[in-house]
Design a protein around this motif. Structure first.
Motif, PDB file in Angstrom:
ATOM      1  N   ASP A 185      -3.161  18.568  -6.216  1.00 44.01           N
ATOM      2  CA  ASP A 185      -4.453  18.379  -6.980  1.00 44.01           C
ATOM      3  C   ASP A 185      -4.606  16.961  -6.910  1.00 44.01           C
ATOM      4  O   ASP A 185      -3.863  16.110  -6.573  1.00 44.01           O
ATOM      5  CB  ASP A 185      -4.624  19.161  -8.426  1.00 44.01           C
ATOM      6  CG  ASP A 185      -3.583  18.515  -9.127  1.00 44.01           C
ATOM      7  OD1 ASP A 185      -3.099  17.431  -8.849  1.00 44.01           O
ATOM      8  OD2 ASP A 185      -3.336  19.185 -10.389  1.00 44.01           O
ATOM      9  N   ALA A 186      -5.747  16.417  -7.482  1.00 42.34           N
ATOM     10  CA  ALA A 186      -6.110  14.988  -7.540  1.00 42.34           C
ATOM     11  C   ALA A 186      -5.203  14.133  -8.214  1.00 42.34           C
ATOM     12  O   ALA A 186      -4.589  13.278  -7.839  1.00 42.34           O
ATOM     13  CB  ALA A 186      -7.322  14.644  -8.142  1.00 42.34           C
ATOM     14  N   SER A 187      -4.479  14.571  -9.208  1.00 46.62           N
ATOM     15  CA  SER A 187      -3.528  13.894  -9.990  1.00 46.62           C
ATOM     16  C   SER A 187      -2.287  14.006  -9.380  1.00 46.62           C
ATOM     17  O   SER A 187      -1.447  12.834  -9.357  1.00 46.62           O
ATOM     18  CB  SER A 187      -3.116  14.584 -11.244  1.00 46.62           C
ATOM     19  OG  SER A 187      -2.216  13.991 -12.151  1.00 46.62           O
ATOM     20  N   SER A 188      -1.819  15.168  -8.750  1.00 53.51           N
ATOM     21  CA  SER A 188      -0.493  14.893  -7.980  1.00 53.51           C
ATOM     22  C   SER A 188      -0.575  13.868  -6.599  1.00 53.51           C
ATOM     23  O   SER A 188       0.300  13.161  -6.343  1.00 53.51           O
ATOM     24  CB  SER A 188       0.140  16.373  -7.483  1.00 53.51           C
ATOM     25  OG  SER A 188      -1.042  17.054  -6.725  1.00 53.51           O
ATOM     26  N   ALA A 233       1.006   8.840  -4.171  1.00 51.34           N
ATOM     27  CA  ALA A 233       0.658   7.504  -3.681  1.00 51.34           C
ATOM     28  C   ALA A 233       1.047   6.319  -4.252  1.00 51.34           C
ATOM     29  O   ALA A 233       1.653   5.471  -3.852  1.00 51.34           O
ATOM     30  CB  ALA A 233      -0.851   7.498  -3.448  1.00 51.34           C
ATOM     31  N   ASP A 234       1.250   6.680  -5.634  1.00 55.17           N
ATOM     32  CA  ASP A 234       1.582   5.541  -6.673  1.00 55.17           C
ATOM     33  C   ASP A 234       3.043   5.305  -6.548  1.00 55.17           C
ATOM     34  O   ASP A 234       3.670   4.187  -6.589  1.00 55.17           O
ATOM     35  CB  ASP A 234       1.129   5.917  -8.078  1.00 55.17           C
ATOM     36  CG  ASP A 234       1.251   4.644  -8.928  1.00 55.17           C
ATOM     37  OD1 ASP A 234       0.720   3.709  -8.686  1.00 55.17           O
ATOM     38  OD2 ASP A 234       1.815   4.896 -10.330  1.00 55.17           O
ATOM     39  N   GLN A 235       3.690   6.352  -6.400  1.00 55.12           N
ATOM     40  CA  GLN A 235       5.211   6.322  -6.181  1.00 55.12           C
ATOM     41  C   GLN A 235       5.679   5.524  -4.888  1.00 55.12           C
ATOM     42  O   GLN A 235       6.440   4.784  -4.741  1.00 55.12           O
ATOM     43  CB  GLN A 235       5.706   7.593  -6.267  1.00 55.12           C
ATOM     44  CG  GLN A 235       5.956   8.399  -7.481  1.00 55.12           C
ATOM     45  CD  GLN A 235       6.356   9.798  -7.423  1.00 55.12           C
ATOM     46  OE1 GLN A 235       6.551  10.247  -6.539  1.00 55.12           O
ATOM     47  NE2 GLN A 235       6.632  10.447  -8.625  1.00 55.12           N
ATOM     48  N   ALA A 236       4.809   5.777  -3.598  1.00 59.16           N
ATOM     49  CA  ALA A 236       4.817   5.088  -2.430  1.00 59.16           C
ATOM     50  C   ALA A 236       4.679   3.587  -2.574  1.00 59.16           C
ATOM     51  O   ALA A 236       5.240   2.865  -2.089  1.00 59.16           O
ATOM     52  CB  ALA A 236       4.125   5.824  -1.506  1.00 59.16           C
ATOM     53  N   ILE A 261       0.754  -1.110  -0.257  1.00 56.16           N
ATOM     54  CA  ILE A 261      -0.041   0.083  -0.068  1.00 56.16           C
ATOM     55  C   ILE A 261       0.892   1.174  -0.072  1.00 56.16           C
ATOM     56  O   ILE A 261       1.817   1.465   0.903  1.00 56.16           O
ATOM     57  CB  ILE A 261      -0.870   0.045   1.172  1.00 56.16           C
ATOM     58  CG1 ILE A 261      -1.784  -1.182   1.263  1.00 56.16           C
ATOM     59  CG2 ILE A 261      -1.740   1.269   1.168  1.00 56.16           C
ATOM     60  CD1 ILE A 261      -2.834  -1.345   2.423  1.00 56.16           C
ATOM     61  N   GLY A 262       0.433   2.418  -0.641  1.00 58.21           N
ATOM     62  CA  GLY A 262       1.105   3.499  -1.115  1.00 58.21           C
ATOM     63  C   GLY A 262       0.255   4.598  -0.401  1.00 58.21           C
ATOM     64  O   GLY A 262      -0.863   4.578  -0.741  1.00 58.21           O
ATOM     65  N   ILE A 263       0.709   5.378   0.563  1.00 58.66           N
ATOM     66  CA  ILE A 263      -0.062   6.284   1.350  1.00 58.66           C
ATOM     67  C   ILE A 263       0.369   7.663   1.067  1.00 58.66           C
ATOM     68  O   ILE A 263       1.623   7.977   1.144  1.00 58.66           O
ATOM     69  CB  ILE A 263       0.091   6.014   2.821  1.00 58.66           C
ATOM     70  CG1 ILE A 263      -0.251   4.631   3.296  1.00 58.66           C
ATOM     71  CG2 ILE A 263      -0.816   7.110   3.605  1.00 58.66           C
ATOM     72  CD1 ILE A 263      -0.099   4.231   4.532  1.00 58.66           C
ATOM     73  N   ALA A 264      -0.431   8.677   0.662  1.00 59.23           N
ATOM     74  CA  ALA A 264      -0.081   9.928   0.651  1.00 59.23           C
ATOM     75  C   ALA A 264      -1.123  10.960   1.280  1.00 59.23           C
ATOM     76  O   ALA A 264      -2.545  10.513   1.235  1.00 59.23           O
ATOM     77  CB  ALA A 264      -0.100  10.355  -1.009  1.00 59.23           C
ATOM     78  N   SER A 265      -0.824  12.007   1.896  1.00 59.18           N
ATOM     79  CA  SER A 265      -1.603  12.915   2.591  1.00 59.18           C
ATOM     80  C   SER A 265      -1.755  14.227   1.669  1.00 59.18           C
ATOM     81  O   SER A 265      -0.685  14.491   0.987  1.00 59.18           O
ATOM     82  CB  SER A 265      -1.177  13.154   3.840  1.00 59.18           C
ATOM     83  OG  SER A 265      -1.045  12.426   4.897  1.00 59.18           O
ATOM     84  N   LEU A 266      -2.989  14.541   1.607  1.00 61.82           N
ATOM     85  CA  LEU A 266      -3.162  15.835   0.928  1.00 61.82           C
ATOM     86  C   LEU A 266      -2.380  16.953   1.422  1.00 61.82           C
ATOM     87  O   LEU A 266      -2.634  17.236   2.400  1.00 61.82           O
ATOM     88  CB  LEU A 266      -4.674  16.207   0.620  1.00 61.82           C
ATOM     89  CG  LEU A 266      -5.207  17.282  -0.088  1.00 61.82           C
ATOM     90  CD1 LEU A 266      -4.942  16.922  -1.625  1.00 61.82           C
ATOM     91  CD2 LEU A 266      -6.495  17.457   0.053  1.00 61.82           C
ATOM     92  N   THR A 267      -1.828  17.659   0.726  1.00 63.42           N
ATOM     93  CA  THR A 267      -1.251  18.889   0.960  1.00 63.42           C
ATOM     94  C   THR A 267      -1.876  20.009   0.162  1.00 63.42           C
ATOM     95  O   THR A 267      -2.614  19.922  -0.712  1.00 63.42           O
ATOM     96  CB  THR A 267       0.371  18.910   0.697  1.00 63.42           C
ATOM     97  OG1 THR A 267       0.390  18.779  -0.869  1.00 63.42           O
ATOM     98  CG2 THR A 267       0.977  17.649   1.280  1.00 63.42           C
TER      99      THR A 267
END
Length: 66
Positions: free
Chosen positions: A39-42, A47-50, A29-35
């Motif tokens: 935007d949705a794409s970034s 998350a995909d990179q993680a 699982i890749g996890i990213a928090s919204l900063t």
């Protein structure tokens, strides 16, 4: 913590193939928090990179995006 629990639950599943052979199932699982800059794409890209970092580091793990 939630992602780690999901990985643990998935790894405990008893799965079988069509011939009845036991197979191991794991999750990465890749996890990213919204900063503020996201935007949705970034957000999805981070998350995909993680996710691929998790897979490259041995799979069956969770990684937090930078």
């Amino acid at each position: 913590m939630l992602a780690e629990r999901v990985c643990a639950i998935i790894s405990e599943l008893k799965c079988r193939d069509t011939d009845g052979n036991s197979i191991e199932v794991t999750a990465s699982i890749g996890i990213a928090s919204l900063t503020a800059e996201d935007d949705a794409s970034s957000l999805l890209n981070r998350a995909d990179q993680a996710l691929y970092t998790a897979k490259n580091n041995g799979r069956d793990r969770c990684c937090l995006a930078k």
